[in-house]
Structure formats: structure tokens, C-alpha cells
Scaffold this active site. Structure first.
Site, short mmCIF file in Angstrom:
data_model
loop_
_atom_site.label_atom_id
_atom_site.label_comp_id
_atom_site.label_asym_id
_atom_site.label_seq_id
_atom_site.Cartn_x
_atom_site.Cartn_y
_atom_site.Cartn_z
N TYR A 74 40.70 47.78 40.71
CA TYR A 74 40.96 49.06 41.38
C TYR A 74 39.86 49.45 42.35
O TYR A 74 40.00 50.43 43.09
CB TYR A 74 41.16 50.17 40.34
CG TYR A 74 42.61 50.40 40.00
CD1 TYR A 74 43.12 51.68 39.86
CD2 TYR A 74 43.48 49.33 39.82
CE1 TYR A 74 44.46 51.89 39.55
CE2 TYR A 74 44.80 49.53 39.51
CZ TYR A 74 45.29 50.81 39.37
OH TYR A 74 46.62 51.01 39.06
N LYS A 124 38.32 39.46 28.85
CA LYS A 124 38.55 38.04 29.07
C LYS A 124 37.19 37.36 29.28
O LYS A 124 37.00 36.53 30.17
CB LYS A 124 39.47 37.84 30.28
CG LYS A 124 40.03 36.42 30.42
CD LYS A 124 40.92 36.00 29.27
CE LYS A 124 41.50 34.60 29.52
NZ LYS A 124 42.21 34.07 28.34
N ASP A 180 44.35 38.14 26.14
CA ASP A 180 45.65 37.51 25.89
C ASP A 180 45.99 37.51 24.42
O ASP A 180 47.14 37.69 24.03
CB ASP A 180 45.70 36.09 26.49
CG ASP A 180 44.49 35.25 26.14
OD1 ASP A 180 43.37 35.79 26.10
OD2 ASP A 180 44.65 34.05 25.92
N ASP A 184 45.89 48.23 32.16
CA ASP A 184 47.22 48.39 32.73
C ASP A 184 48.24 47.55 31.96
O ASP A 184 49.31 48.04 31.57
CB ASP A 184 47.20 47.96 34.20
CG ASP A 184 48.08 48.84 35.08
OD1 ASP A 184 48.69 49.79 34.57
OD2 ASP A 184 48.16 48.56 36.28
#
Length: 418
Positions: free
Chosen positions: A157, A227, A281, A305
Site C-alpha cells: 500500500y 512470509k 499460507d 487483505d
């Protein structure tokens, strides 16, 4: 201050903040509202009616100040985000908005993002919980009760990127390959390049808000979702900085998952919040397979998100999912869903997400009794099978209501429950 084309209510007081950026809310606050674009013209007034009733039922009053952004601002100011609106949201501290559409070529990547950056609303909070009577694609939707804290100003963003085919992207590519030594990473030919900043400052203030919320709301855990196994210096740093906040700033109120198992055989201290972390994930899997084991999730922007929308799917979709943007001493509530312009003005769509976004606003104002009334009244209306078309088509013997009729039904239930 004076405003050009908006009217400040004659009655009501400003919300103030103390030296610790805590809100000081009168019983008759002035609250700016942006109805929004598309279906915002329907869900904005519906939410306003319900929130006004919740204030009235608890002996208070909201003095609404209508301000403008997006299409309504273009009609009134010939611009998307007028200074009147920015200044009103700054001055009155607590506000609510409907969905906004950013037109192509209008100067902003996103009006929603522009508002968050201009007001330094660095946290996007999305509570996800199931309401009785709402159809769900999972067998036990009641197990979903998570609150996502999503960083609002960094990560993707930040919007730092260069378009394929430009001189600028070629300069960046050459710098990365020749100066930084990544000569085997970027394929030849057309390429777009973006930069993903994640800072210690941005991370730590987000994680503080998540931990403070967990302590205040008596939640059991805060999970850092990242991640970092691949992106070690951005998302891995997010994880490390998050743990630093937990270890260095909260004493015995917070315990990390490693300490929990190494020293206490998995038994947390009473009233302590456990801070752990999960790979992004894997977390998408765990919200389905171990839904009831998670409480508060803190994560960078893009992960937030994905995860918050995936959580929302389990409780019936984005038509139900509320949200709010939080900064230091400032709140701007907004639903998760978009503006759906093809349904604009049809008095058809579900206003629940915006109504429940207003519930978050009421909670941050300290009006917990009014906030609880809103939730209970919405749930009772759905249990009564008085619903908008999106739920009616999935529920046997339901009564299909227009947006405005649904809001009236919620208000009736609210007064009955008060």
C-alpha cells in the site's frame, strides 16, 4: 475552523483526546459521516439510522456532520477528496464512511488509501464473527471469532512501483542487477518493479495496538502472520520486531509461545496474552482447520487483505464484514465491501457491514452498551428471517426487505432489546 461547503451541527461537542491519545467522548458528539459511492447512497443512511437509535436508546445523541468524498465530492467541489473532508475528519476525531470508488485517472491510486495516509490511520481492524441465522459455507461458523489488525500504510500500500517500458523502471532494473548483484532474478523483456517497505516504526505501533486490544478485550493470543521464511528482511523483520514489542514492553502481561512451551509446558499464566507467529499460507489453512484456536491476528498489509477476506467468507461474506481504520486518537469506521455501483440507489443491498462497522466505532468511543445493542439487534433481525435479498435467497421462509426496511427492522429490535 470554518468549512467551505459543509455545515457543522449547531448542537453537540467535539470528541477530544488526552495526553495518551485516548478518546474523550461527550454524550452528544459531532460525528462526520461519508455516505459513500455506489451502494453507499443506500447503506450510509441505513447505518446512520441504526447508530442514531443505539445512541438514543442509551441516553445519548449523535450529531451527524455530512462530509463528502468520491462522486458526491466531485459534484459539490469538482474534486475527489476536498480539504473540508480531511479537516473535518481530523478535527472531530471519530467518523464513519461508506465505500468509495476511485475513478481511473483521478490522481489517487485509491481514495480509501489516501484517507488512511492523510490521517495516519495506520491500523485496519476487522473483527470477524458469526451472527446466528446467516448462511455460511462451513459447518461450524460459530467457531470464527477473530480480529485482524492489518498495517495500513506500508507494504504494497506504499504504492512504490515503476511501470514496464518506462525509463524509470529500466534505471531501477539496472541498479538492482548491476549495483546490488541480483543479475539472475529479473527476466529480460518488459518488467514492472515494485518496492515493499516494512519498517520497525510501522510494525511496532501496529503490534502494540493488537496486544493492547487483546489485553483490553480479554483475548488469549496475538498471532503475527508473515512470509518471513522467504522475505526475511521485510516480513521476517515484521515478525522479529513484533516479538521485540511483546518481550520488551509488556512484562508479565504477555508471554511468547516459545517461552510458554519451554517453561510452562503449554499452560499460559492467568490473564496473560500469548504471542505466537504463523507463516501466511499456513495461516490460510489454519483459519479453516483450527478456527477456534486463534483470537487476534497482526500482519502486514497484503497478508491482512487476504486473511481478513478469507475469514469473512466463513461468516457469510463481505456483506456482513465490518472494519475500521485506527490511528492515535482517531477512528474512521468503514465496511470491508466495495461500492457495487450497479446496485446504487436500488434500496436493495445488505447494510449490515456498515452498521457493524459503526458498532466498532461505538466500541472505540467507549459506548459498549450501545455497541452491544447494535450487534444484538442485527442478529435478532436475521434470526427473525427479515433480511435483504442476498440472504433471503439462501434462507427458507425468509422475508425479503429493502435496505431501508431492514434498517427499520433493526431499529425496532434495538428498542425492544434496550
Amino acid at each position: 475552523m470554518g468549512y467551505d461547503k459543509v455545515e457543522v451541527p449547531a448542537e453537540g461537542e467535539k470528541v477530544a483526546v488526552d495526553e495518551d491519545d485516548e478518546l474523550i467522548v461527550p454524550d452528544d458528539p459531532v460525528i462526520p459521516i461519508i455516505h459513500g459511492d455506489g451502494i453507499g447512497t443506500d447503506v450510509g443512511p441505513a447505518a446512520q439510522k441504526v447508530l442514531q437509535a443505539a445512541a438514543d436508546a442509551t441516553g445519548r445523541e449523535i450529531n451527524w456532520m455530512r462530509v463528502y468524498a468520491g462522486e458526491s465530492a466531485r459534484e459539490k467541489y469538482d474534486e475527489n477528496l476536498p480539504e473540508d473532508t480531511i479537516e473535518a475528519l481530523k478535527e472531530f476525531k471519530v467518523s464513519i464512511k461508506g465505500p468509495l470508488t476511485t475513478p481511473v485517472g483521478a490522481g489517487f491510486r485509491s481514495l480509501n488509501v489516501a484517507l488512511r495516509k492523510k490521517l495516519d490511520l495506520y491500523t485496519n481492524i476487522r473483527p470477524t464473527y458469526h451472527l446466528d441465522g446467516v448462511p455460511s459455507p462451513v459447518k461450524q461458523p460459530e467457531q470464527m471469532d477473530m480480529v485482524t489488525f492489518r498495517e495500513n500504510t506500508e507494504d504494497v500500500y506504499a504504492g512504490i512501483e515503476w511501470e514496464a517500458g518506462t525509463d524509470e523502471v529500466q534505471e531501477v532494473k539496472e541498479f538492482v542487477e548491476e549495483q546490488m548483484g541480483y543479475d539472475d532474478v529479473i527476466h529480460d523483456g518488459e518488467v514492472g518493479i515494485g518496492v515493499k517497505p516494512i519498517t520497525e516504526f510501522g510494525t511496532k505501533r501496529l503490534v502494540r495496538q493488537a496486544i493492547d486490544y487483546a489485553l483490553e478485550k480479554d483475548r488469549d493470543s496475538v498471532t503475527l502472520v508473515h512470509k518471513g521464511n522467504i522475505m526475511k528482511f521485510t516480513e521476517g523483520a515484521f515478525r522479529d520486531w513484533g516479538y521485540e514489542v511483546a518481550r520488551e514492553e509488556y512484562g508479565e502481561e504477555v508471554i511468547t509461545e516459545d517461552t510458554l512451551w519451554e517453561e510452562r509446558d503449554g499452560e499460559p499464566p492467568e490473564d496473560a496474552v500469548v504471542v505466537n507467529d504463523r507463516i501466511a499460507d499456513n495461516m490460510l489453512q489454519q483459519i479453516l482447520t483450527r478456527t477456534d484456536q486463534y483470537d487476534v491476528l497482526a500482519m502486514p498489509n497484503l497478508n491482512g487483505d487476504y486473511l481478513s477476506d478469507a475469514c469473512g467468507a466463513q461468516i457469510g461474506g463481505l456483506g456482513i464484514a465490518p472494519g475500521a481504520n485506527i490511528g492515535d486518537g482517531r477512528v474512521l469506521a468503514e465496511p470491508v465491501h466495495g461500492s457495487a455501483p450497479k446496485y446504487a440507489g436500488q434500496d436493495k443491498v445488505n447494510p449490515t457491514a456498515m452498521i457493524l462497522s459503526g458498532r466498532i466505532m461505538l466500541e472505540f468511543m467507549g459506548w459498549d452498551d450501545a455497541a452491544d445493542l447494535v450487534r444484538d439487534a442485527v442478529e435478532q433481525t436475521i434470526v427473525d428471517r427479515k433480511v435483504t435479498y442476498d440472504i433471503e435467497r439462501q434462507v427458507e421462509d425468509a422475508e425479503k426487505l429493502a435496505t431501508s426496511e431492514y434498517a427499520e427492522a433493526v431499529v425496532d429490535n434495538l428498542y425492544d432489546l434496550a
